[in-house]
Design a protein around this motif. Structure first.
Motif, PDB file in Angstrom:
ATOM      1  N   VAL A  91       0.850  -1.194   0.000  1.00 15.68           N
ATOM      2  CA  VAL A  91       0.000   0.000   0.000  1.00 15.68           C
ATOM      3  C   VAL A  91       0.883   1.240   0.000  1.00 15.68           C
ATOM      4  O   VAL A  91       1.953   1.252   0.614  1.00 15.68           O
ATOM      5  CB  VAL A  91      -0.929  -0.001   1.236  1.00 15.68           C
ATOM      6  CG1 VAL A  91      -1.618   1.350   1.409  1.00 15.68           C
ATOM      7  CG2 VAL A  91      -1.967  -1.097   1.112  1.00 15.68           C
ATOM      8  N   ARG A  92       0.417   2.286  -0.691  1.00 13.13           N
ATOM      9  CA  ARG A  92       1.106   3.578  -0.656  1.00 13.13           C
ATOM     10  C   ARG A  92       0.226   4.594   0.058  1.00 13.13           C
ATOM     11  O   ARG A  92      -0.977   4.672  -0.208  1.00 13.13           O
ATOM     12  CB  ARG A  92       1.410   4.074  -2.066  1.00 13.13           C
ATOM     13  CG  ARG A  92       2.077   5.466  -2.081  1.00 13.13           C
ATOM     14  CD  ARG A  92       2.211   6.026  -3.491  1.00 13.13           C
ATOM     15  NE  ARG A  92       3.179   5.267  -4.276  1.00 13.13           N
ATOM     16  CZ  ARG A  92       2.928   4.746  -5.478  1.00 13.13           C
ATOM     17  NH1 ARG A  92       1.726   4.883  -6.016  1.00 13.13           N
ATOM     18  NH2 ARG A  92       3.862   4.093  -6.130  1.00 13.13           N
ATOM     19  N   CYS A  93       0.820   5.358   0.963  1.00 14.46           N
ATOM     20  CA  CYS A  93       0.139   6.463   1.634  1.00 14.46           C
ATOM     21  C   CYS A  93       0.642   7.758   1.005  1.00 14.46           C
ATOM     22  O   CYS A  93       1.853   7.995   0.963  1.00 14.46           O
ATOM     23  CB  CYS A  93       0.447   6.436   3.130  1.00 14.46           C
ATOM     24  SG  CYS A  93      -0.241   7.825   4.056  1.00 14.46           S
ATOM     25  N   VAL A  94      -0.297   8.592   0.545  1.00 17.90           N
ATOM     26  CA  VAL A  94       0.066   9.793  -0.199  1.00 17.90           C
ATOM     27  C   VAL A  94      -0.497  11.041   0.474  1.00 17.90           C
ATOM     28  O   VAL A  94      -1.682  11.085   0.816  1.00 17.90           O
ATOM     29  CB  VAL A  94      -0.456   9.725  -1.653  1.00 17.90           C
ATOM     30  CG1 VAL A  94      -0.076  10.990  -2.426  1.00 17.90           C
ATOM     31  CG2 VAL A  94       0.067   8.487  -2.353  1.00 17.90           C
ATOM     32  N   LEU A  95       0.362  12.052   0.648  1.00 15.08           N
ATOM     33  CA  LEU A  95      -0.069  13.386   1.049  1.00 15.08           C
ATOM     34  C   LEU A  95       0.055  14.265  -0.187  1.00 15.08           C
ATOM     35  O   LEU A  95       1.152  14.728  -0.534  1.00 15.08           O
ATOM     36  CB  LEU A  95       0.794  13.935   2.187  1.00 15.08           C
ATOM     37  CG  LEU A  95       0.850  13.118   3.475  1.00 15.08           C
ATOM     38  CD1 LEU A  95       1.631  13.885   4.538  1.00 15.08           C
ATOM     39  CD2 LEU A  95      -0.536  12.773   3.971  1.00 15.08           C
ATOM     40  N   ALA A  96      -1.059  14.497  -0.865  1.00 16.77           N
ATOM     41  CA  ALA A  96      -1.016  15.147  -2.169  1.00 16.77           C
ATOM     42  C   ALA A  96      -0.566  16.599  -2.105  1.00 16.77           C
ATOM     43  O   ALA A  96       0.075  17.099  -3.028  1.00 16.77           O
ATOM     44  CB  ALA A  96      -2.389  15.056  -2.832  1.00 16.77           C
ATOM     45  N   ASP A  97      -0.869  17.275  -0.992  1.00 17.51           N
ATOM     46  CA  ASP A  97      -0.579  18.712  -0.951  1.00 17.51           C
ATOM     47  C   ASP A  97       0.909  19.020  -0.819  1.00 17.51           C
ATOM     48  O   ASP A  97       1.347  20.133  -1.107  1.00 17.51           O
ATOM     49  CB  ASP A  97      -1.362  19.381   0.188  1.00 17.51           C
ATOM     50  CG  ASP A  97      -0.969  18.868   1.555  1.00 17.51           C
ATOM     51  OD1 ASP A  97      -0.569  17.687   1.654  1.00 17.51           O
ATOM     52  OD2 ASP A  97      -1.048  19.635   2.531  1.00 17.51           O
ATOM     53  N   VAL A  98       1.689  18.054  -0.375  1.00 14.80           N
ATOM     54  CA  VAL A  98       3.125  18.299  -0.229  1.00 14.80           C
ATOM     55  C   VAL A  98       3.968  17.257  -0.964  1.00 14.80           C
ATOM     56  O   VAL A  98       5.177  17.179  -0.786  1.00 14.80           O
ATOM     57  CB  VAL A  98       3.534  18.325   1.264  1.00 14.80           C
ATOM     58  CG1 VAL A  98       3.022  19.571   1.936  1.00 14.80           C
ATOM     59  CG2 VAL A  98       3.039  17.074   1.977  1.00 14.80           C
ATOM     60  N   SER A  99       3.317  16.439  -1.784  1.00 13.25           N
ATOM     61  CA  SER A  99       4.013  15.421  -2.583  1.00 13.25           C
ATOM     62  C   SER A  99       4.875  14.491  -1.735  1.00 13.25           C
ATOM     63  O   SER A  99       6.022  14.191  -2.061  1.00 13.25           O
ATOM     64  CB  SER A  99       4.880  16.096  -3.659  1.00 13.25           C
ATOM     65  OG  SER A  99       4.076  16.849  -4.531  1.00 13.25           O
ATOM     66  N   ILE A 100       4.308  14.061  -0.620  1.00 16.76           N
ATOM     67  CA  ILE A 100       4.981  13.071   0.226  1.00 16.76           C
ATOM     68  C   ILE A 100       4.236  11.745   0.087  1.00 16.76           C
ATOM     69  O   ILE A 100       3.002  11.710   0.119  1.00 16.76           O
ATOM     70  CB  ILE A 100       4.989  13.516   1.699  1.00 16.76           C
ATOM     71  CG1 ILE A 100       5.998  14.646   1.909  1.00 16.76           C
ATOM     72  CG2 ILE A 100       5.346  12.341   2.627  1.00 16.76           C
ATOM     73  CD1 ILE A 100       6.062  15.160   3.335  1.00 16.76           C
ATOM     74  N   ALA A 101       4.989  10.666  -0.081  1.00 15.86           N
ATOM     75  CA  ALA A 101       4.385   9.342  -0.194  1.00 15.86           C
ATOM     76  C   ALA A 101       5.335   8.301   0.381  1.00 15.86           C
ATOM     77  O   ALA A 101       6.562   8.467   0.334  1.00 15.86           O
ATOM     78  CB  ALA A 101       4.055   9.018  -1.643  1.00 15.86           C
ATOM     79  N   ALA A 102       4.753   7.245   0.916  1.00 15.04           N
ATOM     80  CA  ALA A 102       5.560   6.145   1.449  1.00 15.04           C
ATOM     81  C   ALA A 102       4.760   4.855   1.297  1.00 15.04           C
ATOM     82  O   ALA A 102       3.524   4.876   1.266  1.00 15.04           O
ATOM     83  CB  ALA A 102       5.924   6.382   2.909  1.00 15.04           C
ATOM     84  N   GLU A 103       5.486   3.759   1.212  1.00 16.36           N
ATOM     85  CA  GLU A 103       4.841   2.465   1.025  1.00 16.36           C
ATOM     86  C   GLU A 103       4.936   1.620   2.289  1.00 16.36           C
ATOM     87  O   GLU A 103       5.830   1.807   3.124  1.00 16.36           O
ATOM     88  CB  GLU A 103       5.485   1.719  -0.148  1.00 16.36           C
ATOM     89  CG  GLU A 103       5.285   2.417  -1.484  1.00 16.36           C
ATOM     90  CD  GLU A 103       5.954   1.690  -2.633  1.00 16.36           C
ATOM     91  OE1 GLU A 103       6.528   0.592  -2.396  1.00 16.36           O
ATOM     92  OE2 GLU A 103       5.900   2.209  -3.772  1.00 16.36           O
ATOM     93  N   GLY A 104       3.979   0.698   2.416  1.00 20.15           N
ATOM     94  CA  GLY A 104       3.979  -0.235   3.525  1.00 20.15           C
ATOM     95  C   GLY A 104       3.522  -1.599   3.061  1.00 20.15           C
ATOM     96  O   GLY A 104       2.751  -1.706   2.100  1.00 20.15           O
ATOM     97  N   GLU A 105       4.001  -2.635   3.719  1.00 19.93           N
ATOM     98  CA  GLU A 105       3.664  -4.003   3.341  1.00 19.93           C
ATOM     99  C   GLU A 105       3.171  -4.753   4.562  1.00 19.93           C
ATOM    100  O   GLU A 105       3.651  -4.530   5.677  1.00 19.93           O
ATOM    101  CB  GLU A 105       4.901  -4.696   2.759  1.00 19.93           C
ATOM    102  CG  GLU A 105       4.644  -6.081   2.199  1.00 19.93           C
ATOM    103  CD  GLU A 105       5.899  -6.672   1.576  1.00 19.93           C
ATOM    104  OE1 GLU A 105       6.205  -6.343   0.408  1.00 19.93           O
ATOM    105  OE2 GLU A 105       6.592  -7.450   2.273  1.00 19.93           O
ATOM    106  N   GLY A 106       2.180  -5.623   4.379  1.00 18.36           N
ATOM    107  CA  GLY A 106       1.661  -6.384   5.499  1.00 18.36           C
ATOM    108  C   GLY A 106       0.830  -7.557   5.052  1.00 18.36           C
ATOM    109  O   GLY A 106       0.511  -7.701   3.859  1.00 18.36           O
ATOM    110  N   THR A 107       0.451  -8.401   6.001  1.00 15.10           N
ATOM    111  CA  THR A 107      -0.349  -9.580   5.685  1.00 15.10           C
ATOM    112  C   THR A 107      -1.833  -9.254   5.578  1.00 15.10           C
ATOM    113  O   THR A 107      -2.645 -10.120   5.302  1.00 15.10           O
ATOM    114  CB  THR A 107      -0.141 -10.667   6.751  1.00 15.10           C
ATOM    115  OG1 THR A 107      -0.425 -10.127   8.045  1.00 15.10           O
ATOM    116  CG2 THR A 107       1.284 -11.174   6.731  1.00 15.10           C
TER     117      THR A 107
END
Length: 227
Positions: A190-206
């Motif tokens: 999954v990717r979490c995105v903060l559109a207003d500041v162009s920050i994104a990070a990914e996470g992995e899980g079961t």
């Protein structure tokens, strides 16, 4: 913690099964064929949630709903249940199919936590709720004692949402990037995105939720680093 688990003798944490077949089924993963533990896992999840909620409600009379909810979530999350299962040496007693045995399924958090929930359901079905309570809750005494009311950390998604709301910024968007693996061992990206500041990070899980939490935690770390 003593293991207290003997599949052959039909004993778990002091409870001796009248029907040892229930314990055998609870320890049988779907990869080993039927009858397996998935239905028992469903019931055990509900029973454990109720028992943990009851003990927290009783022991923490001054705690508000939010604190109780977060404490329960902490105690019954996958990694917490897997830790209890490891203390009971549950992995060594699981019945797994050849593929899961080869890939180390007896060490996987998701399989261990599911098996623990299934065993809890088996105890309940073999006896009654009072017996189940007396058998199961001592397994969580140490974890409950380690939690301090008012100091239960909020999960990453909640903390990120509150951080953004306090600054009147848009809420994050969670995007499912991929879903793979066999049906009983899914992996979500999954990717979490903060559109207003162009920050994104990914996470992995079961689970998708676990992946979202990991991604939110990563975004929080990026926000902290940028301050």
């Amino acid at each position: 913690m003593a293991t207290g688990l003997d599949r052959q003798q039909g004993r778990f944490a002091g409870h001796v099964f009248r029907d040892p077949g229930l314990l055998q089924q609870a320890l049988t993963h779907r990869s080993a064929g039927a009858p397996h533990n998935e239905r028992l896992e469903f019931l055990g999840d509900a029973i454990l949630g109720a028992l943990i909620a009851e003990v927290l409600f009783t022991r923490w009379p001054a705690a508000d709903e939010g604190t109780l909810t977060r404490a329960r979530a902490e105690l019954v999350r996958e990694s917490s249940l897997a830790a209890v299962a490891r203390e009971l040496d549950l992995g060594a007693r699981l019945v797994l199919g050849p593929g899961e045995m080869k890939s180390g399924g007896h060490r996987r958090d998701s399989i261990l936590s599911d098996a623990l929930e299934a065993v809890i359901a088996a105890v309940y079905l073999d006896s009654d709720l009072d017996t189940c309570r007396a058998t199961v809750l001592p397994l969580f005494d140490r974890a409950i004692a380690a939690l301090a009311t008012g100091r239960i950390a909020k999960d990453a998604k909640t903390r990120l949402q509150e951080w953004l709301q306090a600054r009147q910024r848009p809420l994050p968007v969670y995007e499912l990037l991929s879903e793979g693996g066999e049906e009983h061992a899914k992996v979500f990206l999954v990717r979490c995105v903060l559109a207003d500041v162009s920050i994104a990070a990914e996470g992995e899980g079961t689970s998708r939720r676990a992946a979202e939490q990991q991604a939110a935690e990563a975004v929080l770390g990026m926000l902290d680093a940028s301050r």
